[in-house]
Scaffold this active site. Structure first.
Site, PDB file in Angstrom:
ATOM      1  N   ARG A   1     -10.902  14.038  -6.552  1.00  0.00           N
ATOM      2  CA  ARG A   1      -9.814  14.204  -5.559  1.00  0.00           C
ATOM      3  C   ARG A   1      -9.477  15.677  -5.405  1.00  0.00           C
ATOM      4  O   ARG A   1      -9.197  16.163  -4.307  1.00  0.00           O
ATOM      5  CB  ARG A   1      -8.554  13.448  -6.001  1.00  0.00           C
ATOM      6  CG  ARG A   1      -8.655  11.961  -5.949  1.00  0.00           C
ATOM      7  CD  ARG A   1      -8.827  11.416  -4.558  1.00  0.00           C
ATOM      8  NE  ARG A   1      -7.625  11.460  -3.746  1.00  0.00           N
ATOM      9  CZ  ARG A   1      -7.622  11.477  -2.411  1.00  0.00           C
ATOM     10  NH1 ARG A   1      -8.760  11.462  -1.750  1.00  0.00           N
ATOM     11  NH2 ARG A   1      -6.497  11.526  -1.729  1.00  0.00           N
TER      12      ARG A   1
ATOM     13  N   LYS B   1      19.173  -1.310  -0.625  1.00  0.00           N
ATOM     14  CA  LYS B   1      17.910  -1.138   0.095  1.00  0.00           C
ATOM     15  C   LYS B   1      16.948  -2.274  -0.265  1.00  0.00           C
ATOM     16  O   LYS B   1      16.228  -2.786   0.588  1.00  0.00           O
ATOM     17  CB  LYS B   1      17.300   0.233  -0.252  1.00  0.00           C
ATOM     18  CG  LYS B   1      16.232   0.638   0.735  1.00  0.00           C
ATOM     19  CD  LYS B   1      15.745   2.045   0.555  1.00  0.00           C
ATOM     20  CE  LYS B   1      14.599   2.294   1.525  1.00  0.00           C
ATOM     21  NZ  LYS B   1      13.670   3.292   1.042  1.00  0.00           N
TER      22      LYS B   1
ATOM     23  N   ASN C   1      11.415  -7.777   5.211  1.00  0.00           N
ATOM     24  CA  ASN C   1       9.965  -7.531   5.133  1.00  0.00           C
ATOM     25  C   ASN C   1       9.110  -8.768   4.870  1.00  0.00           C
ATOM     26  O   ASN C   1       8.131  -8.989   5.584  1.00  0.00           O
ATOM     27  CB  ASN C   1       9.687  -6.434   4.101  1.00  0.00           C
ATOM     28  CG  ASN C   1      10.240  -5.089   4.544  1.00  0.00           C
ATOM     29  OD1 ASN C   1      11.167  -5.049   5.344  1.00  0.00           O
ATOM     30  ND2 ASN C   1       9.677  -4.001   4.053  1.00  0.00           N
TER      31      ASN C   1
ATOM     32  N   ALA D   1      -0.433  13.144  -3.740  1.00  0.00           N
ATOM     33  CA  ALA D   1      -0.483  13.854  -2.453  1.00  0.00           C
ATOM     34  C   ALA D   1      -0.649  12.828  -1.336  1.00  0.00           C
ATOM     35  O   ALA D   1      -1.490  12.959  -0.462  1.00  0.00           O
ATOM     36  CB  ALA D   1      -1.626  14.866  -2.458  1.00  0.00           C
TER      37      ALA D   1
ATOM     38  N   SER E   1       1.835  10.110   1.310  1.00  0.00           N
ATOM     39  CA  SER E   1       2.767  10.372   2.424  1.00  0.00           C
ATOM     40  C   SER E   1       3.998  11.156   1.960  1.00  0.00           C
ATOM     41  O   SER E   1       4.233  12.282   2.420  1.00  0.00           O
ATOM     42  CB  SER E   1       3.213   9.051   3.043  1.00  0.00           C
ATOM     43  OG  SER E   1       2.094   8.263   3.334  1.00  0.00           O
TER      44      SER E   1
ATOM     45  N   SER F   1       7.094  -2.007   6.469  1.00  0.00           N
ATOM     46  CA  SER F   1       6.084  -1.374   5.589  1.00  0.00           C
ATOM     47  C   SER F   1       5.216  -2.452   4.922  1.00  0.00           C
ATOM     48  O   SER F   1       4.001  -2.276   4.766  1.00  0.00           O
ATOM     49  CB  SER F   1       6.773  -0.502   4.537  1.00  0.00           C
ATOM     50  OG  SER F   1       7.732  -1.262   3.848  1.00  0.00           O
TER      51      SER F   1
ATOM     52  N   GLY G   1       4.758  12.424  -1.078  1.00  0.00           N
ATOM     53  CA  GLY G   1       4.441  13.590  -1.918  1.00  0.00           C
ATOM     54  C   GLY G   1       4.085  14.791  -1.055  1.00  0.00           C
ATOM     55  O   GLY G   1       4.549  15.919  -1.296  1.00  0.00           O
TER      56      GLY G   1
ATOM     57  N   ASN H   1      10.191   3.082  -4.090  1.00  0.00           N
ATOM     58  CA  ASN H   1      11.014   2.081  -3.435  1.00  0.00           C
ATOM     59  C   ASN H   1      11.255   0.918  -4.409  1.00  0.00           C
ATOM     60  O   ASN H   1      10.477   0.725  -5.337  1.00  0.00           O
ATOM     61  CB  ASN H   1      10.235   1.577  -2.219  1.00  0.00           C
ATOM     62  CG  ASN H   1      11.140   1.065  -1.130  1.00  0.00           C
ATOM     63  OD1 ASN H   1      12.359   1.013  -1.279  1.00  0.00           O
ATOM     64  ND2 ASN H   1      10.540   0.669  -0.025  1.00  0.00           N
TER      65      ASN H   1
HETATM   66  N1  LIG Z   1       5.917   6.694   3.195  1.00  0.00           N
HETATM   67  C1  LIG Z   1       7.195   6.522   3.476  1.00  0.00           C
HETATM   68  O1  LIG Z   1       7.625   6.726   4.613  1.00  0.00           O
HETATM   69  C2  LIG Z   1       8.160   6.080   2.413  1.00  0.00           C
HETATM   70  C3  LIG Z   1       9.535   6.048   2.715  1.00  0.00           C
HETATM   71  C4  LIG Z   1      10.445   5.663   1.729  1.00  0.00           C
HETATM   72  C5  LIG Z   1       9.987   5.307   0.467  1.00  0.00           C
HETATM   73  N2  LIG Z   1       8.652   5.337   0.208  1.00  0.00           N
HETATM   74  C6  LIG Z   1       8.234   4.980  -1.154  1.00  0.00           C
HETATM   75  O2  LIG Z   1       7.672   6.125  -1.777  1.00  0.00           O
HETATM   76  C7  LIG Z   1       6.659   5.743  -2.699  1.00  0.00           C
HETATM   77  C8  LIG Z   1       5.369   6.481  -2.345  1.00  0.00           C
HETATM   78  O3  LIG Z   1       4.945   5.998  -1.072  1.00  0.00           O
HETATM   79  P1  LIG Z   1       3.888   6.727  -0.159  1.00  0.00           P
HETATM   80  O4  LIG Z   1       3.982   6.071   1.187  1.00  0.00           O
HETATM   81  O5  LIG Z   1       4.043   8.202  -0.235  1.00  0.00           O
HETATM   82  O6  LIG Z   1       2.525   6.262  -0.879  1.00  0.00           O
HETATM   83  P2  LIG Z   1       1.042   6.786  -0.634  1.00  0.00           P
HETATM   84  O7  LIG Z   1       0.928   7.440   0.705  1.00  0.00           O
HETATM   85  O8  LIG Z   1       0.146   5.635  -0.942  1.00  0.00           O
HETATM   86  O9  LIG Z   1       0.860   7.911  -1.735  1.00  0.00           O
HETATM   87  C9  LIG Z   1       0.793   7.636  -3.101  1.00  0.00           C
HETATM   88  C10 LIG Z   1      -0.038   8.704  -3.735  1.00  0.00           C
HETATM   89  O10 LIG Z   1       0.033   8.585  -5.145  1.00  0.00           O
HETATM   90  C11 LIG Z   1      -1.216   8.973  -5.654  1.00  0.00           C
HETATM   91  N3  LIG Z   1      -1.393   8.531  -7.037  1.00  0.00           N
HETATM   92  C12 LIG Z   1      -1.239   7.303  -7.575  1.00  0.00           C
HETATM   93  N4  LIG Z   1      -1.482   7.321  -8.891  1.00  0.00           N
HETATM   94  C13 LIG Z   1      -1.798   8.597  -9.208  1.00  0.00           C
HETATM   95  C14 LIG Z   1      -2.155   9.266 -10.413  1.00  0.00           C
HETATM   96  N5  LIG Z   1      -2.218   8.617 -11.573  1.00  0.00           N
HETATM   97  N6  LIG Z   1      -2.421  10.586 -10.364  1.00  0.00           N
HETATM   98  C15 LIG Z   1      -2.362  11.258  -9.194  1.00  0.00           C
HETATM   99  N7  LIG Z   1      -2.024  10.690  -8.022  1.00  0.00           N
HETATM  100  C16 LIG Z   1      -1.750   9.373  -8.027  1.00  0.00           C
HETATM  101  C17 LIG Z   1      -2.218   8.364  -4.684  1.00  0.00           C
HETATM  102  O11 LIG Z   1      -3.436   9.036  -4.858  1.00  0.00           O
HETATM  103  P3  LIG Z   1      -4.767   8.748  -4.028  1.00  0.00           P
HETATM  104  O12 LIG Z   1      -4.573   9.430  -2.715  1.00  0.00           O
HETATM  105  O13 LIG Z   1      -5.794   9.380  -4.871  1.00  0.00           O
HETATM  106  O14 LIG Z   1      -4.869   7.245  -3.917  1.00  0.00           O
HETATM  107  C18 LIG Z   1      -1.524   8.645  -3.354  1.00  0.00           C
HETATM  108  O15 LIG Z   1      -1.892   9.891  -2.847  1.00  0.00           O
HETATM  109  C19 LIG Z   1       6.531   4.214  -2.565  1.00  0.00           C
HETATM  110  O16 LIG Z   1       7.265   3.574  -3.559  1.00  0.00           O
HETATM  111  C20 LIG Z   1       7.131   3.927  -1.198  1.00  0.00           C
HETATM  112  O17 LIG Z   1       7.642   2.621  -1.080  1.00  0.00           O
HETATM  113  C21 LIG Z   1       7.737   5.723   1.139  1.00  0.00           C
END
Ligand SMILES: NC(=O)c1ccc[n+]([C@@H]2O[C@H](COP(=O)([O-])OP(=O)(O)OC[C@H]3O[C@@H](n4cnc5c(N)ncnc54)[C@H](OP(=O)(O)O)[C@@H]3O)[C@@H](O)[C@H]2O)c1
Length: 302
Positions: free
Chosen positions: A34, A181, A189, A7, A9, A249, A11, A102
Protein backbone atom coordinates in the site's frame (compact mmCIF):
# COMPACT_ATOMS: atom_id res chain seq x y z
CA UNK A 1 2.64 15.19 15.04
CA UNK A 2 -0.66 13.74 13.78
CA UNK A 3 -0.32 10.04 13.00
CA UNK A 4 -3.33 9.06 10.88
CA UNK A 5 -4.21 5.42 10.39
CA UNK A 6 -6.28 4.71 7.30
CA UNK A 7 -5.96 6.68 4.09
CA UNK A 8 -9.61 6.01 3.23
CA UNK A 9 -12.41 8.58 3.00
CA UNK A 10 -12.32 10.22 6.43
CA UNK A 11 -8.61 9.64 7.06
CA UNK A 12 -7.74 11.40 3.81
CA UNK A 13 -10.20 14.21 4.51
CA UNK A 14 -8.56 14.88 7.87
CA UNK A 15 -4.98 14.35 6.69
CA UNK A 16 -5.23 16.77 3.75
CA UNK A 17 -6.88 19.54 5.75
CA UNK A 18 -4.39 19.26 8.63
CA UNK A 19 -1.43 19.13 6.21
CA UNK A 20 -2.54 22.15 4.19
CA UNK A 21 -2.83 24.13 7.43
CA UNK A 22 0.90 23.48 7.87
CA UNK A 23 0.52 20.88 10.62
CA UNK A 24 2.81 17.83 10.70
CA UNK A 25 1.01 14.69 9.48
CA UNK A 26 2.21 11.12 9.07
CA UNK A 27 -0.02 8.54 7.38
CA UNK A 28 0.05 4.94 8.57
CA UNK A 29 -0.62 2.50 5.75
CA UNK A 30 -1.46 -1.18 5.89
CA UNK A 31 1.72 -2.67 4.42
CA UNK A 32 4.65 -2.01 2.10
CA UNK A 33 2.51 -2.74 -0.95
CA UNK A 34 0.00 0.00 0.00
CA UNK A 35 2.91 2.32 0.81
CA UNK A 36 4.41 1.70 -2.62
CA UNK A 37 1.08 2.41 -4.32
CA UNK A 38 0.72 5.58 -2.27
CA UNK A 39 4.18 6.74 -3.30
CA UNK A 40 3.31 6.02 -6.95
CA UNK A 41 0.16 8.14 -6.55
CA UNK A 42 2.38 10.99 -5.30
CA UNK A 43 0.24 11.77 -2.27
CA UNK A 44 -3.39 12.23 -1.29
CA UNK A 45 -5.77 14.12 -3.54
CA UNK A 46 -8.67 16.07 -2.03
CA UNK A 47 -11.49 17.03 -4.39
CA UNK A 48 -13.57 19.91 -3.13
CA UNK A 49 -16.27 21.59 -5.24
CA UNK A 50 -14.83 19.91 -8.32
CA UNK A 51 -11.30 21.21 -7.64
CA UNK A 52 -8.59 18.59 -7.06
CA UNK A 53 -5.49 19.33 -5.01
CA UNK A 54 -2.76 16.82 -4.24
CA UNK A 55 -0.84 16.80 -0.95
CA UNK A 56 2.43 14.85 -0.70
CA UNK A 57 1.94 13.80 2.93
CA UNK A 58 4.60 11.59 4.53
CA UNK A 59 3.61 7.95 5.00
CA UNK A 60 4.93 4.85 6.75
CA UNK A 61 3.76 1.35 7.68
CA UNK A 62 2.59 0.23 11.12
CA UNK A 63 5.92 -1.46 11.92
CA UNK A 64 7.91 1.79 11.59
CA UNK A 65 9.72 2.52 14.89
CA UNK A 66 8.69 6.20 15.26
CA UNK A 67 6.85 6.72 18.57
CA UNK A 68 3.22 7.87 18.42
CA UNK A 69 1.83 10.54 20.73
CA UNK A 70 -1.45 11.31 18.93
CA UNK A 71 -3.23 8.82 16.71
CA UNK A 72 -6.24 9.57 14.54
CA UNK A 73 -7.90 6.23 13.94
CA UNK A 74 -9.76 6.48 10.63
CA UNK A 75 -10.53 2.87 9.75
CA UNK A 76 -13.86 1.04 9.89
CA UNK A 77 -15.19 -0.02 13.31
CA UNK A 78 -14.46 -3.71 12.63
CA UNK A 79 -10.77 -2.95 11.91
CA UNK A 80 -10.18 -0.55 14.83
CA UNK A 81 -9.05 -2.87 17.65
CA UNK A 82 -6.71 -4.93 15.45
CA UNK A 83 -5.16 -1.77 14.01
CA UNK A 84 -4.52 -0.33 17.48
CA UNK A 85 -3.12 -3.62 18.83
CA UNK A 86 -0.59 -3.56 16.02
CA UNK A 87 0.43 -0.01 16.95
CA UNK A 88 0.35 -0.49 20.74
CA UNK A 89 4.15 -0.87 21.10
CA UNK A 90 4.61 2.51 19.43
CA UNK A 91 2.20 4.44 21.69
CA UNK A 92 4.13 6.49 24.23
CA UNK A 93 2.98 7.15 27.80
CA UNK A 94 0.15 9.68 27.71
CA UNK A 95 -0.69 8.87 24.08
CA UNK A 96 -4.08 9.94 22.77
CA UNK A 97 -6.26 8.15 20.23
CA UNK A 98 -8.99 10.00 18.39
CA UNK A 99 -11.67 7.55 17.26
CA UNK A 100 -13.70 8.40 14.16
CA UNK A 101 -15.65 5.12 14.01
CA UNK A 102 -19.38 5.15 13.53
CA UNK A 103 -21.61 3.27 15.96
CA UNK A 104 -20.67 1.89 19.37
CA UNK A 105 -18.58 -1.00 20.61
CA UNK A 106 -15.34 -0.38 18.74
CA UNK A 107 -14.42 2.38 21.23
CA UNK A 108 -14.42 -0.16 24.10
CA UNK A 109 -12.47 -2.65 22.00
CA UNK A 110 -9.82 -0.01 21.29
CA UNK A 111 -9.64 1.01 24.95
CA UNK A 112 -8.96 -2.64 25.84
CA UNK A 113 -6.27 -2.88 23.14
CA UNK A 114 -4.51 0.30 24.38
CA UNK A 115 -5.36 0.52 28.09
CA UNK A 116 -2.86 3.31 28.83
CA UNK A 117 -3.91 5.66 26.06
CA UNK A 118 -6.55 8.37 26.37
CA UNK A 119 -9.39 7.55 23.96
CA UNK A 120 -11.29 10.50 22.55
CA UNK A 121 -14.48 9.65 20.71
CA UNK A 122 -15.85 11.52 17.74
CA UNK A 123 -19.21 11.73 16.04
CA UNK A 124 -19.21 13.45 12.68
CA UNK A 125 -21.78 14.58 10.14
CA UNK A 126 -19.10 15.25 7.52
CA UNK A 127 -19.28 13.15 4.37
CA UNK A 128 -16.52 11.93 2.08
CA UNK A 129 -16.02 9.09 -0.38
CA UNK A 130 -13.12 7.57 -2.27
CA UNK A 131 -13.28 8.34 -5.98
CA UNK A 132 -10.16 6.27 -6.58
CA UNK A 133 -7.27 5.00 -4.50
CA UNK A 134 -5.85 7.94 -2.50
CA UNK A 135 -8.40 10.35 -4.04
CA UNK A 136 -11.20 11.54 -1.81
CA UNK A 137 -14.21 13.73 -2.53
CA UNK A 138 -15.39 16.06 0.25
CA UNK A 139 -19.09 15.38 -0.35
CA UNK A 140 -20.81 16.96 2.61
CA UNK A 141 -19.71 19.69 4.97
CA UNK A 142 -20.74 18.96 8.51
CA UNK A 143 -19.68 19.12 12.10
CA UNK A 144 -17.63 16.87 14.37
CA UNK A 145 -18.25 16.48 18.09
CA UNK A 146 -15.42 15.14 20.21
CA UNK A 147 -15.45 14.01 23.79
CA UNK A 148 -14.04 11.72 26.44
CA UNK A 149 -16.49 10.28 29.00
CA UNK A 150 -13.60 9.60 31.40
CA UNK A 151 -12.03 13.08 31.30
CA UNK A 152 -14.10 16.15 30.48
CA UNK A 153 -11.05 18.39 29.87
CA UNK A 154 -10.64 19.18 26.15
CA UNK A 155 -7.17 18.49 24.73
CA UNK A 156 -4.99 21.44 23.71
CA UNK A 157 -4.75 20.20 20.12
CA UNK A 158 -8.33 21.23 19.37
CA UNK A 159 -6.58 24.43 18.22
CA UNK A 160 -5.09 22.37 15.36
CA UNK A 161 -8.59 21.50 14.15
CA UNK A 162 -9.55 25.15 14.28
CA UNK A 163 -6.42 26.02 12.28
CA UNK A 164 -7.29 23.32 9.73
CA UNK A 165 -10.88 24.59 9.32
CA UNK A 166 -12.39 21.38 10.72
CA UNK A 167 -15.71 22.47 12.25
CA UNK A 168 -15.90 20.90 15.69
CA UNK A 169 -17.06 21.20 19.28
CA UNK A 170 -15.99 19.54 22.49
CA UNK A 171 -18.91 17.57 23.92
CA UNK A 172 -19.27 16.69 27.59
CA UNK A 173 -21.82 14.06 26.62
CA UNK A 174 -20.28 12.34 23.63
CA UNK A 175 -21.84 8.97 24.48
CA UNK A 176 -25.30 10.48 24.17
CA UNK A 177 -24.37 11.85 20.75
CA UNK A 178 -23.05 8.48 19.64
CA UNK A 179 -26.18 6.73 20.93
CA UNK A 180 -28.46 9.22 19.17
CA UNK A 181 -26.60 8.72 15.88
CA UNK A 182 -26.72 4.94 16.37
CA UNK A 183 -30.50 5.09 16.97
CA UNK A 184 -31.04 7.21 13.84
CA UNK A 185 -28.95 4.71 11.90
CA UNK A 186 -30.89 1.70 13.28
CA UNK A 187 -34.23 3.29 12.39
CA UNK A 188 -33.26 4.12 8.81
CA UNK A 189 -30.32 2.22 7.32
CA UNK A 190 -31.39 -1.44 7.74
CA UNK A 191 -34.86 -0.68 6.31
CA UNK A 192 -33.35 1.01 3.25
CA UNK A 193 -31.34 -2.19 2.64
CA UNK A 194 -34.32 -4.52 3.11
CA UNK A 195 -36.66 -2.37 0.98
CA UNK A 196 -33.82 -1.60 -1.45
CA UNK A 197 -34.72 2.08 -1.50
CA UNK A 198 -33.34 5.58 -0.98
CA UNK A 199 -33.91 7.13 2.45
CA UNK A 200 -37.02 8.89 1.08
CA UNK A 201 -38.52 5.49 0.19
CA UNK A 202 -39.17 4.91 3.90
CA UNK A 203 -42.05 7.41 3.68
CA UNK A 204 -43.96 4.41 2.31
CA UNK A 205 -43.29 2.37 5.47
CA UNK A 206 -44.36 4.72 8.28
CA UNK A 207 -45.65 1.99 10.61
CA UNK A 208 -42.32 0.10 10.56
CA UNK A 209 -40.39 3.31 11.25
CA UNK A 210 -42.73 4.24 14.10
CA UNK A 211 -42.38 0.81 15.77
CA UNK A 212 -38.58 0.92 15.55
CA UNK A 213 -38.43 4.45 16.95
CA UNK A 214 -40.57 3.50 19.90
CA UNK A 215 -38.38 0.47 20.71
CA UNK A 216 -35.19 2.47 20.24
CA UNK A 217 -36.54 5.20 22.53
CA UNK A 218 -37.16 2.56 25.21
CA UNK A 219 -33.64 1.21 24.74
CA UNK A 220 -32.03 4.66 25.04
CA UNK A 221 -33.91 5.35 28.27
CA UNK A 222 -32.91 1.96 29.70
CA UNK A 223 -29.26 2.52 28.78
CA UNK A 224 -29.27 5.81 30.69
CA UNK A 225 -29.29 8.10 27.64
CA UNK A 226 -32.64 9.81 28.02
CA UNK A 227 -31.35 12.97 26.33
CA UNK A 228 -30.60 10.90 23.22
CA UNK A 229 -34.15 9.53 23.26
CA UNK A 230 -35.86 12.90 23.10
CA UNK A 231 -38.01 13.37 19.97
CA UNK A 232 -36.27 10.48 18.22
CA UNK A 233 -39.22 9.74 15.95
CA UNK A 234 -39.50 13.40 14.83
CA UNK A 235 -35.77 13.48 14.15
CA UNK A 236 -35.88 10.23 12.15
CA UNK A 237 -38.71 11.63 10.02
CA UNK A 238 -36.77 14.87 9.54
CA UNK A 239 -33.68 12.94 8.38
CA UNK A 240 -35.76 10.77 6.02
CA UNK A 241 -37.14 13.94 4.39
CA UNK A 242 -33.88 15.91 4.38
CA UNK A 243 -31.93 13.02 2.83
CA UNK A 244 -34.79 11.58 0.74
CA UNK A 245 -32.70 11.40 -2.45
CA UNK A 246 -29.68 9.69 -0.79
CA UNK A 247 -28.84 6.04 -0.43
CA UNK A 248 -27.84 5.27 3.16
CA UNK A 249 -24.22 4.24 3.87
CA UNK A 250 -25.40 0.69 4.66
CA UNK A 251 -27.34 0.50 1.40
CA UNK A 252 -24.25 1.67 -0.50
CA UNK A 253 -22.05 -0.89 1.28
CA UNK A 254 -24.43 -3.77 0.53
CA UNK A 255 -25.07 -2.79 -3.08
CA UNK A 256 -21.32 -2.53 -3.67
CA UNK A 257 -20.64 -5.87 -1.98
CA UNK A 258 -18.71 -4.25 0.90
CA UNK A 259 -18.69 -5.38 4.50
CA UNK A 260 -21.10 -3.34 6.67
CA UNK A 261 -20.58 -2.08 10.24
CA UNK A 262 -23.77 -3.89 11.37
CA UNK A 263 -22.16 -5.35 14.52
CA UNK A 264 -21.45 -1.82 15.75
CA UNK A 265 -24.89 -0.45 14.84
CA UNK A 266 -28.02 -2.64 14.90
CA UNK A 267 -26.06 -5.58 16.35
CA UNK A 268 -24.81 -3.40 19.21
CA UNK A 269 -28.35 -2.11 19.91
CA UNK A 270 -29.76 -5.67 20.03
CA UNK A 271 -26.99 -6.82 22.38
CA UNK A 272 -27.62 -3.86 24.67
CA UNK A 273 -31.35 -4.70 24.73
CA UNK A 274 -30.54 -8.28 25.68
CA UNK A 275 -28.14 -7.16 28.42
CA UNK A 276 -30.93 -5.06 29.90
CA UNK A 277 -33.48 -7.88 29.42
CA UNK A 278 -35.64 -5.61 27.28
CA UNK A 279 -38.15 -7.17 24.89
CA UNK A 280 -37.75 -5.33 21.60
CA UNK A 281 -39.30 -7.70 19.04
CA UNK A 282 -39.22 -5.39 16.01
CA UNK A 283 -35.56 -4.48 16.50
CA UNK A 284 -34.55 -8.14 16.85
CA UNK A 285 -36.65 -9.17 13.84
CA UNK A 286 -35.00 -6.42 11.79
CA UNK A 287 -31.58 -7.66 12.88
CA UNK A 288 -32.41 -11.25 11.88
CA UNK A 289 -33.76 -10.15 8.50
CA UNK A 290 -30.70 -8.04 7.84
CA UNK A 291 -28.34 -10.89 8.77
CA UNK A 292 -30.22 -13.23 6.40
CA UNK A 293 -29.99 -10.59 3.67
CA UNK A 294 -26.22 -10.19 4.20
CA UNK A 295 -25.62 -13.95 4.37
CA UNK A 296 -27.48 -14.44 1.10
CA UNK A 297 -25.03 -12.00 -0.48
CA UNK A 298 -21.97 -13.59 1.07
CA UNK A 299 -21.34 -10.55 3.29
CA UNK A 300 -20.06 -10.91 6.88
CA UNK A 301 -22.59 -10.67 9.68
CA UNK A 302 -20.14 -9.10 12.13
N1 LIG B 1 -16.94 8.35 4.87
C1 LIG B 1 -17.78 9.11 5.54
O1 LIG B 1 -18.38 10.04 4.99
C2 LIG B 1 -18.01 8.89 7.01
C3 LIG B 1 -18.80 9.81 7.72
C4 LIG B 1 -19.01 9.62 9.09
C5 LIG B 1 -18.44 8.53 9.73
N2 LIG B 1 -17.70 7.64 9.01
C6 LIG B 1 -17.11 6.52 9.75
O2 LIG B 1 -15.69 6.66 9.74
C7 LIG B 1 -15.07 5.38 9.75
C8 LIG B 1 -14.12 5.28 8.56
O3 LIG B 1 -14.92 5.31 7.38
P1 LIG B 1 -14.36 5.61 5.94
O4 LIG B 1 -15.55 5.86 5.07
O5 LIG B 1 -13.29 6.64 5.98
O6 LIG B 1 -13.74 4.16 5.58
P2 LIG B 1 -12.81 3.76 4.35
O7 LIG B 1 -12.93 4.75 3.24
O8 LIG B 1 -13.12 2.33 4.06
O9 LIG B 1 -11.34 3.88 4.94
C9 LIG B 1 -10.84 3.01 5.92
C10 LIG B 1 -9.36 2.93 5.73
O10 LIG B 1 -8.79 2.23 6.82
C11 LIG B 1 -7.69 1.52 6.31
N3 LIG B 1 -7.26 0.47 7.24
C12 LIG B 1 -7.98 -0.50 7.83
N4 LIG B 1 -7.20 -1.25 8.63
C13 LIG B 1 -5.95 -0.74 8.54
C14 LIG B 1 -4.70 -1.08 9.13
N5 LIG B 1 -4.58 -2.09 9.99
N6 LIG B 1 -3.62 -0.34 8.81
C15 LIG B 1 -3.72 0.69 7.94
N7 LIG B 1 -4.88 1.07 7.36
C16 LIG B 1 -5.98 0.36 7.65
C17 LIG B 1 -8.18 0.99 4.97
O11 LIG B 1 -7.05 0.64 4.22
P3 LIG B 1 -7.08 0.06 2.73
O12 LIG B 1 -7.30 1.25 1.85
O13 LIG B 1 -5.73 -0.52 2.60
O14 LIG B 1 -8.21 -0.94 2.70
C18 LIG B 1 -8.93 2.21 4.45
O15 LIG B 1 -8.09 3.05 3.73
C19 LIG B 1 -16.22 4.36 9.69
O16 LIG B 1 -16.53 3.89 10.96
C20 LIG B 1 -17.38 5.16 9.12
O17 LIG B 1 -18.64 4.65 9.48
C21 LIG B 1 -17.46 7.80 7.68
Amino acid sequence: MWHILGAGSLGSLWATRLARAGLPVQLLLRDTQRLKRYQQAGGLTLIEQGQAQRYAIAAQTADHPQPIQRLLLACKAYDAAAAVSQLAPRLIAGAEILLLQNGLGSQDEVARAAPHARCIMASSTEGAFRQADFQVVFAGHGHTWLGDPLDLQPPAWLADLHQAGIAHDWSVDILSRLWRKLALNCAINPLTVLHDCRNGGLREHPAQVTCLCSELTELLHRCGHSAAAENLHDDVQRVILATAANYSSMHQDVSQGRRTEIAYLLGYACNAAQRHQLQLPHLHALHRQLLTHLNARGLPSH
